[in-house]
Design a protein around this motif. Structure first.
Motif, short mmCIF file in Angstrom:
data_model
loop_
_atom_site.label_atom_id
_atom_site.label_comp_id
_atom_site.label_asym_id
_atom_site.label_seq_id
_atom_site.Cartn_x
_atom_site.Cartn_y
_atom_site.Cartn_z
N ASP A 150 21.72 -75.78 -0.11
CA ASP A 150 22.85 -76.42 0.56
C ASP A 150 22.33 -76.99 1.88
OD1 ASP A 150 22.88 -74.31 2.54
OD2 ASP A 150 24.05 -73.10 1.14
N ASP A 151 23.22 -77.47 2.73
CA ASP A 151 22.80 -78.14 3.96
C ASP A 151 22.08 -77.21 4.93
OD1 ASP A 151 23.82 -80.51 3.07
OD2 ASP A 151 25.72 -80.36 4.18
N HIS A 152 22.19 -75.90 4.72
CA HIS A 152 21.59 -74.95 5.67
C HIS A 152 20.54 -74.04 5.03
CE1 HIS A 152 24.76 -76.13 8.47
NE2 HIS A 152 25.63 -75.93 7.50
N THR A 153 20.40 -74.10 3.70
CA THR A 153 19.53 -73.16 3.00
C THR A 153 18.69 -73.86 1.95
OG1 THR A 153 21.35 -71.56 3.20
CG2 THR A 153 19.47 -70.91 1.86
N ALA A 154 17.46 -73.42 1.82
CA ALA A 154 16.55 -73.93 0.79
C ALA A 154 15.72 -72.76 0.27
CB ALA A 154 15.66 -75.03 1.35
N ILE A 155 14.96 -73.02 -0.77
CA ILE A 155 13.95 -72.06 -1.22
C ILE A 155 12.61 -72.76 -1.26
CG2 ILE A 155 15.55 -70.67 -2.59
CD1 ILE A 155 14.26 -72.00 -5.11
N VAL A 156 11.57 -71.96 -1.28
CA VAL A 156 10.23 -72.48 -1.52
C VAL A 156 9.54 -71.53 -2.49
CG1 VAL A 156 9.25 -71.29 0.50
CG2 VAL A 156 8.07 -73.27 -0.47
N ALA A 246 19.85 -69.85 -6.86
CA ALA A 246 18.40 -69.77 -6.76
C ALA A 246 17.90 -68.48 -6.12
CB ALA A 246 17.87 -70.97 -5.97
N LEU A 247 18.77 -67.71 -5.47
CA LEU A 247 18.35 -66.45 -4.86
C LEU A 247 18.69 -65.24 -5.74
CD1 LEU A 247 19.38 -67.21 -1.18
CD2 LEU A 247 17.08 -67.26 -2.17
N ASP A 248 19.11 -65.52 -6.98
CA ASP A 248 19.48 -64.47 -7.94
C ASP A 248 18.56 -64.57 -9.15
OD1 ASP A 248 20.60 -62.76 -9.80
OD2 ASP A 248 22.66 -63.44 -9.50
N LEU A 249 17.61 -63.66 -9.26
CA LEU A 249 16.61 -63.71 -10.33
C LEU A 249 17.25 -63.68 -11.72
CD1 LEU A 249 13.66 -63.68 -11.27
CD2 LEU A 249 13.68 -61.18 -10.98
N THR A 250 18.37 -62.99 -11.87
CA THR A 250 18.98 -62.86 -13.19
C THR A 250 19.54 -64.19 -13.71
OG1 THR A 250 21.21 -62.31 -12.37
CG2 THR A 250 19.64 -60.50 -12.65
N LYS A 251 19.70 -65.18 -12.84
CA LYS A 251 20.27 -66.46 -13.24
C LYS A 251 19.21 -67.48 -13.66
CE LYS A 251 24.45 -65.06 -12.37
NZ LYS A 251 25.22 -65.61 -11.23
#
Length: 370
Positions: A150-156, A246-251
């Motif tokens: 989202d506008d405030h969060t990403a993953i790498v 993206a922060l939920d491994l089960t998904k």
């Protein structure tokens, strides 16, 4: 009676041949590549405007309205040196990865975070090491593009390299804005990774991509380290996840080949040409071309920067079209091209940076009329 026996034996032979049949190879080129290159120009070497380093990689990603490049081993130039071509040599310090804000000029970057070195400050490490997990400043974190949630969060995505001890696993880190800059605020997993490299693909180490046509983030990775034969070790496997999850491994969803498709929460355990999506491509960049209306994978095919295309991120992929052949520096090699989509929203041209022996070079391809 004789004919019945013969037919029966023929049936058994046919069944036997079916059982022995090799699985389909879903990495073979399929379809026609529409790309036609008019010309490719060499633009020059990429430098920073607020430090002086030698570095590699540089995968691009969009986050909170800005484009960033994530670089690998970032070697500091000697104190006071402002031009890397005038560096005096020797080891002056380094970090294993670093993040820079890209500018409108693809030849100029601005490091997002700097240390207190004087008179020239140097980049700080982006993915932090954790001594509680046995990591040190020499632990490698090979990362690919920032992927916005989202506008405030990403993953790498990143791959932990324990050097002589081998690869640890592929991980995901949460990235948040702090004082306007992306900062890793949490590494997922008990040991800092989710996918053990000994039994799962190294997801995200080959490429990572936020699909502009869906809600998904895609990641590609090489075979587990236990696959050691020359051919098998070069297959590339794939996963995806909705950005919001993206922060939920089960998904996370894993690609099990064209026959079985995506499986939610079922990590791939069969590493074959059927479950793979590409072979022997090395690190690269996925991009959706609004000009050709197709997905592209930009990588090195031998010594050439090349493009293959597909109707969807999971393929099937066409054969390659070559764009450019760089001249490697003596004793070095060229690898890891990164696409800069922000330079042309029409897709009629494509700007690409790549590593040439710790130099980042930039080219611009212009496509022919369709």
């Amino acid at each position: 009676m004789h004919s019945l026996v013969a037919a029966s034996l023929l049936g058994l032979a046919s069944a036997s041949s079916v059982r022995r049949q090799s699985p389909p190879d879903n990495t073979q080129p399929t379809g026609k590549n529409p790309v036609s290159v008019g010309r490719t120009n060499f633009l020059g070497e990429q430098h920073s405007n607020n430090s002086c380093t030698h570095r590699d990689l540089g995968f691009t990603g969009l986050f909170a309205g800005d484009w960033y490049g994530l670089y690998g081993d970032t070697l500091y130039c000697a104190g006071g040196v402002t031009d890397p071509d005038q560096d005096t040599g020797g080891f002056n310090g380094m970090v294993r990865d670093a993040l820079a804000r890209l500018t409108d000029d693809p030849l100029t970057i601005e490091w997002a975070a700097l240390n207190s070195d004087t008179p020239i400050a140097h980049p700080t490490q982006f993915v932090p090491y954790n001594e509680a997990w046995g990591e040190t400043s020499s632990t490698g974190f090979g990362g690919t593009s920032l992927c916005q949630i989202d506008d405030h969060t990403a993953i790498v995505f990143y791959l932990i390299n324990n050097n002589d001890a081998g690869l640890g696993g592929a991980g995901v880190a949460k990235v948040e804005l702090q004082n306007g800059n992306p900062v890793v605020t949490k590494r997922m997993g008990d040991e800092g990774y989710w996918w053990d490299s000994t039994n799962t693909p190294r997801y995200g180490d080959v490429a990572a991509y936020v699909d502009v046509n869906s809600e998904y983030i895609y990641a590609w990775g090489g075979a587990p380290t236990t696959v050691t034969d020359t051919i098998g070790s070069q297959y590339v496997y794939q996963l995806r996840v909705r950005a919001a999850d993206a922060l939920d491994l089960t998904k996370y969803e894993y690609w099990w080949g064209r026959g079985q498709g995506w499986k939610v929460g079922q990590p791939l355990t069969e590493f074959t040409p059927e479950t793979a999506v590409m072979w022997g491509v090395g690190q690269g960049s996925t991009y959706y071309s609004p000009y050709y209306e197709t997905y592209m994978y930009v990588h090195f095919n031998g010594g050439d920067v090349a493009i293959r295309t597909a109707p969807a991120p999971e393929g099937p992929w066409t054969d390659d079209v070559s764009l450019y052949t760089p001249q490697p520096y003596p004793g070095g090699m060229v690898y890891a091209p990164g696409v800069h989509p922000y330079t042309d929203s029409t897709g009629e041209t494509m700007t690409i940076s790549y590593t040439n022996n710790n130099h980042i070079q930039v080219i611009k391809a212009t496509f022919n009329s369709k």
